[in-house]
Enzyme design. Structure first.
Site, PDB file in Angstrom:
ATOM      1  N   LYS A   1       0.848  -1.208   0.000  1.00 45.03           N
ATOM      2  CA  LYS A   1       0.000   0.000   0.000  1.00 45.03           C
ATOM      3  C   LYS A   1       0.876   1.248   0.000  1.00 45.03           C
ATOM      4  O   LYS A   1       0.664   2.173  -0.785  1.00 45.03           O
ATOM      5  CB  LYS A   1      -0.893   0.009   1.237  1.00 45.03           C
ATOM      6  CG  LYS A   1      -1.588   1.339   1.504  1.00 45.03           C
ATOM      7  CD  LYS A   1      -2.487   1.321   2.721  1.00 45.03           C
ATOM      8  CE  LYS A   1      -1.777   1.579   4.008  1.00 45.03           C
ATOM      9  NZ  LYS A   1      -1.493   2.981   4.327  1.00 45.03           N
ATOM     10  N   ASN A   2       1.871   1.297   0.881  1.00 46.04           N
ATOM     11  CA  ASN A   2       2.641   2.536   1.073  1.00 46.04           C
ATOM     12  C   ASN A   2       3.688   2.774   0.002  1.00 46.04           C
ATOM     13  O   ASN A   2       4.361   3.808   0.027  1.00 46.04           O
ATOM     14  CB  ASN A   2       3.247   2.566   2.478  1.00 46.04           C
ATOM     15  CG  ASN A   2       2.175   2.728   3.539  1.00 46.04           C
ATOM     16  OD1 ASN A   2       1.016   3.036   3.230  1.00 46.04           O
ATOM     17  ND2 ASN A   2       2.529   2.489   4.784  1.00 46.04           N
TER      18      ASN A   2
ATOM     19  N   ARG B   1      -5.219  10.699   4.280  1.00 46.98           N
ATOM     20  CA  ARG B   1      -4.246  11.783   4.444  1.00 46.98           C
ATOM     21  C   ARG B   1      -3.097  11.680   3.436  1.00 46.98           C
ATOM     22  O   ARG B   1      -2.461  12.674   3.105  1.00 46.98           O
ATOM     23  CB  ARG B   1      -3.733  11.819   5.860  1.00 46.98           C
ATOM     24  CG  ARG B   1      -3.254  10.468   6.357  1.00 46.98           C
ATOM     25  CD  ARG B   1      -2.630  10.603   7.739  1.00 46.98           C
ATOM     26  NE  ARG B   1      -1.490  11.482   7.648  1.00 46.98           N
ATOM     27  CZ  ARG B   1      -1.515  12.770   7.956  1.00 46.98           C
ATOM     28  NH1 ARG B   1      -2.643  13.321   8.335  1.00 46.98           N
ATOM     29  NH2 ARG B   1      -0.458  13.523   7.847  1.00 46.98           N
TER      30      ARG B   1
ATOM     31  N   CYS C   1      -5.324  12.205  12.746  1.00 45.67           N
ATOM     32  CA  CYS C   1      -6.072  10.948  12.658  1.00 45.67           C
ATOM     33  C   CYS C   1      -5.974  10.264  14.009  1.00 45.67           C
ATOM     34  O   CYS C   1      -5.402  10.810  14.951  1.00 45.67           O
ATOM     35  CB  CYS C   1      -5.509  10.064  11.539  1.00 45.67           C
ATOM     36  SG  CYS C   1      -3.957   9.300  11.982  1.00 45.67           S
TER      37      CYS C   1
ATOM     38  N   ARG D   1      -0.246  14.263  13.074  1.00 45.24           N
ATOM     39  CA  ARG D   1       0.179  14.076  11.688  1.00 45.24           C
ATOM     40  C   ARG D   1       0.357  15.398  10.930  1.00 45.24           C
ATOM     41  O   ARG D   1      -0.232  15.629   9.878  1.00 45.24           O
ATOM     42  CB  ARG D   1      -0.791  13.173  10.928  1.00 45.24           C
ATOM     43  CG  ARG D   1      -1.234  11.902  11.611  1.00 45.24           C
ATOM     44  CD  ARG D   1      -0.201  10.823  11.702  1.00 45.24           C
ATOM     45  NE  ARG D   1       0.246  10.298  10.448  1.00 45.24           N
ATOM     46  CZ  ARG D   1      -0.327   9.284   9.793  1.00 45.24           C
ATOM     47  NH1 ARG D   1      -1.428   8.782  10.260  1.00 45.24           N
ATOM     48  NH2 ARG D   1       0.178   8.839   8.664  1.00 45.24           N
TER      49      ARG D   1
ATOM     50  N   ASP E   1       4.351   0.441  12.152  1.00 42.99           N
ATOM     51  CA  ASP E   1       3.158  -0.210  11.594  1.00 42.99           C
ATOM     52  C   ASP E   1       3.051  -1.671  11.997  1.00 42.99           C
ATOM     53  O   ASP E   1       2.054  -2.318  11.686  1.00 42.99           O
ATOM     54  CB  ASP E   1       3.156  -0.100  10.062  1.00 42.99           C
ATOM     55  CG  ASP E   1       2.976   1.322   9.609  1.00 42.99           C
ATOM     56  OD1 ASP E   1       3.204   1.601   8.420  1.00 42.99           O
ATOM     57  OD2 ASP E   1       2.628   2.176  10.448  1.00 42.99           O
TER      58      ASP E   1
ATOM     59  N   ILE F   1       7.335   6.924  17.235  1.00 43.13           N
ATOM     60  CA  ILE F   1       6.990   7.631  15.994  1.00 43.13           C
ATOM     61  C   ILE F   1       5.718   8.457  16.149  1.00 43.13           C
ATOM     62  O   ILE F   1       5.687   9.641  15.815  1.00 43.13           O
ATOM     63  CB  ILE F   1       6.841   6.639  14.813  1.00 43.13           C
ATOM     64  CG1 ILE F   1       8.069   5.742  14.662  1.00 43.13           C
ATOM     65  CG2 ILE F   1       6.522   7.396  13.515  1.00 43.13           C
ATOM     66  CD1 ILE F   1       9.350   6.467  14.278  1.00 43.13           C
TER      67      ILE F   1
ATOM     68  N   ARG G   1      -8.728  -0.696   4.302  1.00 44.04           N
ATOM     69  CA  ARG G   1      -7.886   0.369   3.731  1.00 44.04           C
ATOM     70  C   ARG G   1      -6.511  -0.188   3.347  1.00 44.04           C
ATOM     71  O   ARG G   1      -5.888   0.298   2.418  1.00 44.04           O
ATOM     72  CB  ARG G   1      -7.706   1.489   4.755  1.00 44.04           C
ATOM     73  CG  ARG G   1      -8.969   2.243   5.081  1.00 44.04           C
ATOM     74  CD  ARG G   1      -8.664   3.474   5.893  1.00 44.04           C
ATOM     75  NE  ARG G   1      -7.593   4.244   5.266  1.00 44.04           N
ATOM     76  CZ  ARG G   1      -7.039   5.324   5.825  1.00 44.04           C
ATOM     77  NH1 ARG G   1      -7.446   5.740   6.995  1.00 44.04           N
ATOM     78  NH2 ARG G   1      -6.074   5.991   5.209  1.00 44.04           N
TER      79      ARG G   1
END
Ligand code: EPZ
Length: 418
Positions: free
Chosen positions: A22-23, A92, A116, A121, A304, A326, A396
């Protein structure tokens, strides 16, 4: 709203194919804005966030064709430079269009993404870098307006190695006049993947994957045909699932080199692994050892994967400490895990976890993408049934997760609105 029901107690065995990342897909699809003509992207994951970015790109005037996991994008006919609130608020990462739009069209008006569940963020580093490339920046009515006749190369320092900040400014700099240096830039594999795609399009980028990236601006880029790298967080999630259930799972189409932090920590829990070129076979041990973890920018342990690893520690032997460095609010999953019987105490940015023998199934609420994955994992080893609500968070970032889990032996099913 869809829910997912998991029955605990199954041992996971078999092969699972890891999808595209995804990223990596999000910035790479956005990079199509930088050139005229048809770009072709293979191994694109079918995710809600990918649908959202495609929706935004077509809103801007790009033509998009999708056939299974191949997406083609032509941004030759861009007709708008505004990313509206109702699109940005859904995801975002839409802020990634800022740099490419200013580079390509000389202007952009993008809704500020806002915070979020996991934190404020901010995008101050994105904006600071753009202004260092000569863009004029205005903030009003919840939008950022950026403009420049032609961006000029600059020397940009990141106070924090921001992933999308590095990606945004890399895409802004590829068409700028002269040389740009990005210092203390993020080093994630998704940054390297984006730089590889941009160089395939004719950019001149050096050093991606290190904390100093040099970009020599070029006058234009050409479309390219590329494949999206494998999703290291999806891979890590299934690795934890195998260890949790004392299973024997083989990941296919993964990138072990992107998972060194996760592999190291799982080995310390007692897991046994066979690492191949594009495969990882991971077997859980009878006893799960407690291991401390601190999340850090890549190549450190990924934030993550924090929630997923916490589930593993909640049924490990002894006490472990997980520190989240983070994001300021990324322990939301703790309260739901506690409702399943986990013994977790949060103090500042650290969570102290005392392993328990067994979690108990419950109705739980997903709050963000990775927290929802952790609740599915908890359900795999909880007594009786766990019902995870608001699984749109899961959709998502995970492609057909319940199908993949079912195929390796989990008792899991999705049910639609009652
Ligand atoms: C990316 O988010 C990922 N998203 C996140 O994945 C991931 O958790 C994060 O990087 C960290 O690895 C995408 O790539 C689409 P950051 P990003 O900018 O870029 C602060 C998921 O679950 N910061 O690296 O938004 C920020 O508040 C998602 O897939 C500023 O202060 O994260 C945070 O504390 C969640 N100012 C830290 O830096 C800025 O201008 C790292 O954020 C930018 C960031």
């Amino acid at each position: 709203m869809d829910r997912i029901i998991v029955e605990g107690g199954r041992i996971l065995r078999g092969d699972v194919k890891i999808s595209g990342a995804k990223n990596a897909a999000l910035p790479i699809l956005v990079s199509a804005l930088l050139a005229d003509g048809w770009n072709t992207y293979h191994n694109v994951p079918n995710l809600q966030d990918v649908q959202s970015i495609k929706h935004l790109l077509s809103h801007l005037g790009a033509r998009i064709e999708t056939e299974e996991d191949t997406v083609r994008i032509d941004a030759g006919g861009l007709c708008d430079s505004e990313a509206p609130y109702d699109l940005v608020r859904k995801m975002r990462a839409s802020v990634l269009v800022l740099g490419p739009l200013v580079a390509r069209l000389g202007k952009a008006r993008v809704s500020l993404p806002g915070g979020c569940a996991i934190g404020a963020r901010p995008i101050n580093l994105h904006l600071k870098g753009l202004s260092q490339l000569g863009a004029s920046i205005r903030l009003e009515h919840g939008y950022v307006e950026a403009s420049s006749d032609r961006l000029k190369g600059g020397d940009i320092y990141f106070d924090i190695p921001s992933v999308t900040g590095t990606e945004n400014l890399m895409m802004a700099a590829v068409l700028a006049e002269g040389r740009t240096t990005l210092r203390n830039s993020a080093r994630e594999p998704e940054i390297v993947a984006l730089a590889d795609v941009l160089n395939e399009m004719g950019a001149d980028i050096h050093g991606a994957g290190n904390s100093l990236i040099t970009i020599n601006g070029v006058s234009s880029l050409e479309p390219a045909e590329v494949s999206i790298i494998s999703d290291r967080i999806e891979a890590g999630t299934f690795m934890v699932a195998s260890v949790l259930t004392r299973g024997d799972v083989t990941l296919l189409n993964c990138e072990p080199a992107h998972l060194s932090g996760v592999i190291d920590k799982l080995r310390l829990t007692g897991a046994d692994m066979e690492i191949g070129d594009k495969t990882i076979r991971i077997k859980g041990s009878d006893e799960i050892e407690s291991v401390d973890v601190k999340t850090l920018p890549y190549p450190g342990f990924p934030t993550d994967m924090q929630a997923q690893f916490m589930v593993l520690m909640s049924v490990a032997k002894g006490l472990s400490i997980i520190s989240e460095t983070i994001f300021e609010n990324r322990f939301i999953h703790v309260s739901e895990l506690r409702r399943m019987g986990a013994d977790i105490t949060v103090s500042g940015n650290s969570a102290i976890i005392r392993g328990v023998r067994m979690l108990s199934g419950a109705q739980v609420m997903a709050t963000d993408l990775r927290a929802s994955a952790s609740l599915i994992l908890a359900g795999l080893v909880a007594q009786d049934k766990t019902e995870v609500n608001r699984v749109y968070h899961l959709d998502r970032g995970y492609e057909a997760i319940e199908d993949k889990f079912e195929r390796i032996g989990a008792a899991i099913r999705r049910i639609g609105p009652p």
